[in-house]
Design an enzyme around this catalytic site. Structure first.
Site, PDB file in Angstrom:
ATOM      1  N   GLN A 148      18.672  76.029  43.556  1.00  0.00           N
ATOM      2  CA  GLN A 148      17.614  75.602  44.474  1.00  0.00           C
ATOM      3  C   GLN A 148      17.537  74.078  44.557  1.00  0.00           C
ATOM      4  O   GLN A 148      16.833  73.538  45.402  1.00  0.00           O
ATOM      5  CB  GLN A 148      16.261  76.171  44.030  1.00  0.00           C
ATOM      6  CG  GLN A 148      16.133  77.669  44.259  1.00  0.00           C
ATOM      7  CD  GLN A 148      14.774  78.239  43.886  1.00  0.00           C
ATOM      8  OE1 GLN A 148      14.692  79.158  43.078  1.00  0.00           O
ATOM      9  NE2 GLN A 148      13.701  77.714  44.458  1.00  0.00           N
ATOM     10  N   ARG A 171       7.367  81.487  43.534  1.00  0.00           N
ATOM     11  CA  ARG A 171       6.812  81.260  44.873  1.00  0.00           C
ATOM     12  C   ARG A 171       5.490  80.516  44.784  1.00  0.00           C
ATOM     13  O   ARG A 171       4.444  80.985  45.241  1.00  0.00           O
ATOM     14  CB  ARG A 171       6.621  82.578  45.608  1.00  0.00           C
ATOM     15  CG  ARG A 171       6.585  82.365  47.115  1.00  0.00           C
ATOM     16  CD  ARG A 171       6.698  83.650  47.854  1.00  0.00           C
ATOM     17  NE  ARG A 171       6.834  83.412  49.271  1.00  0.00           N
ATOM     18  CZ  ARG A 171       7.531  84.189  50.086  1.00  0.00           C
ATOM     19  NH1 ARG A 171       8.164  85.216  49.607  1.00  0.00           N
ATOM     20  NH2 ARG A 171       7.588  83.947  51.375  1.00  0.00           N
ATOM     21  N   CYS A 172       5.562  79.347  44.187  1.00  0.00           N
ATOM     22  CA  CYS A 172       4.345  78.647  43.806  1.00  0.00           C
ATOM     23  C   CYS A 172       4.699  77.196  43.556  1.00  0.00           C
ATOM     24  O   CYS A 172       5.801  76.887  43.143  1.00  0.00           O
ATOM     25  CB  CYS A 172       3.818  79.321  42.540  1.00  0.00           C
ATOM     26  SG  CYS A 172       2.985  78.282  41.360  1.00  0.00           S
ATOM     27  N   GLU A 230       4.625  79.462  50.168  1.00  0.00           N
ATOM     28  CA  GLU A 230       4.029  79.989  48.955  1.00  0.00           C
ATOM     29  C   GLU A 230       2.579  80.406  49.117  1.00  0.00           C
ATOM     30  O   GLU A 230       2.036  81.122  48.266  1.00  0.00           O
ATOM     31  CB  GLU A 230       4.187  78.949  47.850  1.00  0.00           C
ATOM     32  CG  GLU A 230       5.665  78.820  47.504  1.00  0.00           C
ATOM     33  CD  GLU A 230       6.031  77.546  46.804  1.00  0.00           C
ATOM     34  OE1 GLU A 230       5.176  76.644  46.761  1.00  0.00           O
ATOM     35  OE2 GLU A 230       7.145  77.450  46.287  1.00  0.00           O
TER      36      GLU A 230
END
Lengths: 164, 805
Positions: free
Chosen positions: B236, B383-384, B759
């Site tokens: 990522q 996802r934060c 997110e």
């Protein structure tokens, strides 16, 4: 380990090769044949990323030995495009309705949906949700996948009617 | 000419720029199985690596015997810590300032830890080799409870023995990692002491896992002739990985090329640096062949990147009318065997200090204690944006607990405590400056959309019917108003391993008016190739369809910190707009020259510069592009390209109002989500179709987390949820249908006003689902029951409240 001779049809083409008896169909497709559309997501038959069509049934190719596919007719997502190379109705509808994000589940998803619509050309939303429950997606929340499949059914039925 | 007769609106629509639901360019490949993911990479002589993993959660490694493994046909090498030690690679630095064993160095600290790396000619032979490696262990006492770990004599990290100072300050105990304090403790406690009402609760956000459908993996290829290392991987943050690989391996950075190809979902799982990457690189150097390592699902769930695991003890104080006066939180954070959390350096508990949420809370205090246990390391932002999920869950539960204490409606309690529109930019008690917001408008719109008052009336009737024995189903109404902090971030306070968290975009316009843009980010399903081209299209007036977008190759893309924490649009999206504006500025000079007027006498009009007051005299961007390649202005550099490295002045603060209506069967513990309404305000909307898709997906992840998904261990430290049989991922059958909505409050400091959205739905939906469960049982006295709310746990709530008759 000794190898066995396997012969099958993949996306309309006769193929053959040598494989250990323990070789899984998914690895034969991906590594021996270079058919990398179907993916490995879990190795336990839960996620469905490896779904292919084998003799008219959806199978999870991570839990099928290539030996079991001896003589079988296998179709993967690569084999679903139209003869002229354009996207099939299902593929187009997945794009149209944003039925994919990272794309990793998509080949299995579309291959399963293809079989589902053969089995039931006019499914309800509930039938689509039930029929697709063997294929996991981590990105879309399924809402647009369901929409895409229902839309594809409509288009395909309209095309069929027009042809008749 | 055709476009002379087109109106500006028609020309604008033809660009497919910002605001339109442009179909994704990625999908043409993906729908026909032509993606290129790491496991699809194949090269001549490529080898496969696989790990021998620890069956124990805490044990000494007495011996490792590789002799039998090396006899297995196809096995070429077995690496252990002893092989890596001379290279200094048996341990590696973590993103959190700790260090982590690459391969077990004398002991193991969690079940599934990497012990040896088998390299073989194919994946089957590698698995055979793994089976044949003999490891002798001596079991040690296991600590799986962070509170116990802080009291125990058992030392987990002998390598840190006697070290009273960690990467984030003093350590209080041999299993303690750090204490992080924010806000004013004394003032907050003074406020609490004098408050009319104080509600107190322990809120646990359980351990879970991002579990993208594609696991982590890489292919390392060392070319001994050129000395160049090519590393393909599910990264990522490809540039950061290149720098880390260079720093820990000693290979010069220009000799390392990192490539993130298509990534099958990340959700934070693919931010960290894992043993598999290091071992693959070493194995490629040793063998001179490319080496592939790809996790199986069990590897993934057991060893790379857990998320959450925060025990949040909270106190919230208010006047008897419900005006909140203070918030106090002490968090015990279970980090597992190594502190491998992925957070900006100065934030060992991420942005947990956004836990005052959407509310104007004058006084607040937060302390977080990080603790070692015998569990897997990680602590990634699933996802934060760095613990925002935990913070949002905490405050949205505390609001509900306070509402119970005050006997107030929780929607009204939120409304009277929201930060008002006129208070922005708002300085929070825990140190953030919220950029913009209009919470009341969003809240009222949401309540009206679901018919909130009618729902409450229906719920009251249902309760009567339940008490009268007419139904066995309760109805819960889950409310959430969340505020996120995303887009890390300003270099002045955000870095990872000393790398400032800016991001970048480089745009080149080709002579015929098409373009290529490259960014420091990397899409994992977010559709960057589609949306970033839309930003450029709107900014410089070339059709999005004529713009190629590339990411993920460190040899070609400008340096950036990657994609996570909803930072791509806030940071790289800003860089994209800024680079485009540099191009437009040069284009303006060229246009004015060609039109024989002063620079200031032309103005921008969708896709062209027009002479002010004379619409018939113009130069389109396409014409300007060609001219720029032919000495458009004597003395001006030819070409039309620009790069921007964007250091954001602030974070962005997306927000949203979510409402869930849930039916709960008290006898089976089963639930049905009857309605889920999600209103998101992510500022300027670039592609509504993609935003909605992000909301559906994020809310589904939130649904999983709240209603069943967890990483669980037994007391021996055995991992109980290491396959998709045990680890809940919802199917199309269980997943609710979502109703999406929006308001638009642009970010004042972002060039196009966008805030990021990926997110939000995970952050907002978890408390929303959880609050619905709690709300159903509120009339019976339930204040807090920990997630996940699977059928068994919900059934237990009903049983414990005596509802089973």
């Amino acid at each position: 380990m000794s190898k066995m001779h396997v012969k099958l049809t993949v996306n309309g083409t006769a193929v053959e090769g040598l494989a250990e008896p323990r070789t899984l169909l998914i690895h034969f497709l991906r590594e021996s044949l270079g058919v990398t559309g179907p993916h490995v997501g879990c190795e336990t038959s839960h996620c469905g990323a490896c779904t292919v069509d084998m003799d008219g049934r959806s199978v999870k190719s991570c839990t099928v030995f290539v030996a079991q596919a001896q003589g079988a007719d296998v179709t993967t997502v690569e084999g679903l495009v139209n003869a002229d190379g354009s996207l099939s109705v299902l593929q187009e509808m997945f794009r149209e309705h944003h039925g994919l994000q990272c794309g990793f589940c998509t080949p299995g998803m579309i291959t399963r949906a293809h079989r589902l619509l053969q089995e039931n050309p006019t499914p309800t939303e509930e039938e689509v949700r039930f029929g697709m429950a063997g294929n996991l997606c981590r990105c879309t929340g399924y809402q647009n996948i369901v929409k895409a499949i229902l839309a594809a059914a409509d288009v395909m039925n309209a095309q069929k009617e027009a042809a008749e | 000419m055709k476009d002379e007769v087109q109106s500006p609106e028609e020309r604008s629509a033809g660009l497919k720029g910002m605001g339109c639901s442009r179909k994704r360019v990625e999908d043409v490949r993906f729908t026909q199985g032509k993606g290129n993911y790491v496991d699809d990479i194949k090269s001549d002589g490529m080898l496969f690596g696989d790990f021998v993993r620890s069956p124990y959660a805490h044990a000494k490694v007495v011996s490792i015997n590789t002799a039998e493994a090396l006899k297995v046909p196809g096995v070429l090498a077995v690496l252990t810590a002893k092989d890596l030690e001379p290279l200094g690679l048996h341990w590696m630095p973590t993103l959190a300032g700790d260090k982590q064993m690459v391969l077990a160095d004398g002991k193991v600290l969690f079940q599934g830890q990497e012990v040896a790396f088998v390299v073989a000619t194919d994946r089957y032979a590698a698995a055979d080799g793994v089976e044949a490696v003999e490891v002798e262990y001596e079991e040690l006492p296991v600590l799986t409870d962070p509170f116990e770990a802080l009291k125990s004599d058992v030392v987990l990290r002998e390598d840190l023995a006697g070290q009273s100072e960690g990467a984030h300050g003093p350590r209080k105990h041999h299993n303690h990692i750090f204490t992080w304090e924010q806000g004013d403790k004394d003032a907050t406690e003074a406020v609490m002491a004098e408050a009319d009402v104080v509600a107190e609760e322990m809120v646990y956000y359980h351990r879970t896992h991002p579990c993208p459908l594609e696991t982590c993996g890489c292919v390392a290829s060392m070319d001994k002739v050129t000395g160049k290392l090519t590393l393909y991987g599910t990264f990522q943050a490809p540039h950061a990985i290149r720098t880390v690989v260079s720093l820990i391996s000693g290979i010069a950075e220009h000799n390392i090329r990192v490539i993130s190809p298509d990534i099958g979902g990340g959700f934070g799982n693919k931010v960290g640096a894992y043993s598999g990457y290091v071992c693959s690189v070493v194995a490629s150097i040793v063998t001179g062949k490319p080496v592939k390592w790809v996790e199986d699902r069990m590897d993934n769930l057991m060893s790379t990147a857990f998320a959450r695991d925060y025990w949040m003890q909270g106190k919230i104080s208010a006047t008897k009318e419900g005006k909140i006066t203070g918030l106090w939180c002490h968090t015990t954070a279970d980090h597992g065997g190594f502190d491998a959390c992925a957070d900006p350096t100065k934030f060992p508990a991420g942005f947990m200090n956004i836990c005052t949420g959407s509310y104007d809370i004058p006084s607040a205090y937060l302390a977080v204690d990080g603790v070692y246990t015998n569990k897997a390391p990680g602590g990634v932002a699933y996802r934060c944006s760095f613990r925002v999920t935990e913070a949002a869950y905490f405050i949205e539960r505390m609001i509900e607990v306070l509402a119970i204490k005050l006997n107030m409606d929780a929607a009204e309690l939120r409304r009277i405590n929201f930060i008002r529109k006129d208070q922005f930019p708002y300085q929070s008690a825990l140190g953030w400056e919220y950029d913009s917001g209009d919470y009341h408008t969003a809240w009222d719109k949401a309540l009206a959309a679901v018919g909130y008052d009618d729902l409450r009336r229906e719920q009251a009737q249902r309760l009567e019917d339940f008490k009268a024995g007419k139904t066995r189903k309760l109805m819960g109404i889950g409310l959430t108003h969340f505020t996120e902090i995303v887009g890390a971030g300003p270099v002045k306070n955000c870095d990872i391993l000393g790398l400032g968290m800016f991001d970048s975009c480089e745009i080149r316009i080709h002579p015929t008016g098409s373009a290529i843009a490259r960014l420091g980010t990397i899409s994992q399903g977010q559709g960057h190739a589609t949306t970033f081209a839309q930003i450029i299209a709107s900014e410089i007036g070339l059709p999005a369809d004529d713009i190629t977008l590339e990411e993920g190759d460190t040899d070609t893309a400008p340096y950036g910190l990657g994609t996570y924490g909803s930072r791509s649009t806030p940071v790289a999206g800003a860089a994209t707009a800024m680079a485009a504006r540099k191009i437009r500025a040069k284009a303006q000079m060229i246009a004015a020259y060609l039109l024989e007027v002063h620079d200031g006498d032309v103005e921008w009009d969708v896709d062209r510069f027009v002479v002010k007051g004379d619409e018939s005299r113009f130069k389109t961007m396409k014409e300007i592009a060609f001219a720029s390649y032919n000495q458009a202005i004597p003395g001006l550099e030819p070409g039309l390209e620009a790069v921007s490295y964007y250091d954001p002045p602030n974070m962005t603060y997306p927000f949203g109002a979510y409402i869930c209506v849930m039916e709960i069967d008290v006898d089976t513990g089963e639930h049905e989500v009857r309605q889920f309404y999600a209103l998101d305000d992510c500022g300027t909307r670039i592609n509504p179709m993609i935003i909605e898709g992000q909301v559906h997906g994020g809310a589904t992840e939130g649904y999983a987390i709240a209603m069943g998904q967890e990483i669980a261990y037994d007391d021996m430290g055995n991992h109980k949820t290491a396959t998709l049989m045990d680890f809940f991922l919802p199917t199309s059958w269980e997943t609710p249908t979502y109703q999406t909505d929006h308001t638009v409050t642009p970010s004042p400091h972002h060039p196009i006003g966008a805030k990021g959205v990926g997110e939000s739905p995970n952050v907002g939906s978890v408390p929303c689902f959880s609050n619905a469960v709690h709300d159903a049982f509120r009339p019976f006295g339930l204040t807090q029951s920990h997630m996940p709310h699977d059928h068994w746990r919900v059934w237990k709530i009903a049983r414990d409240m005596g509802l089973h008759g």
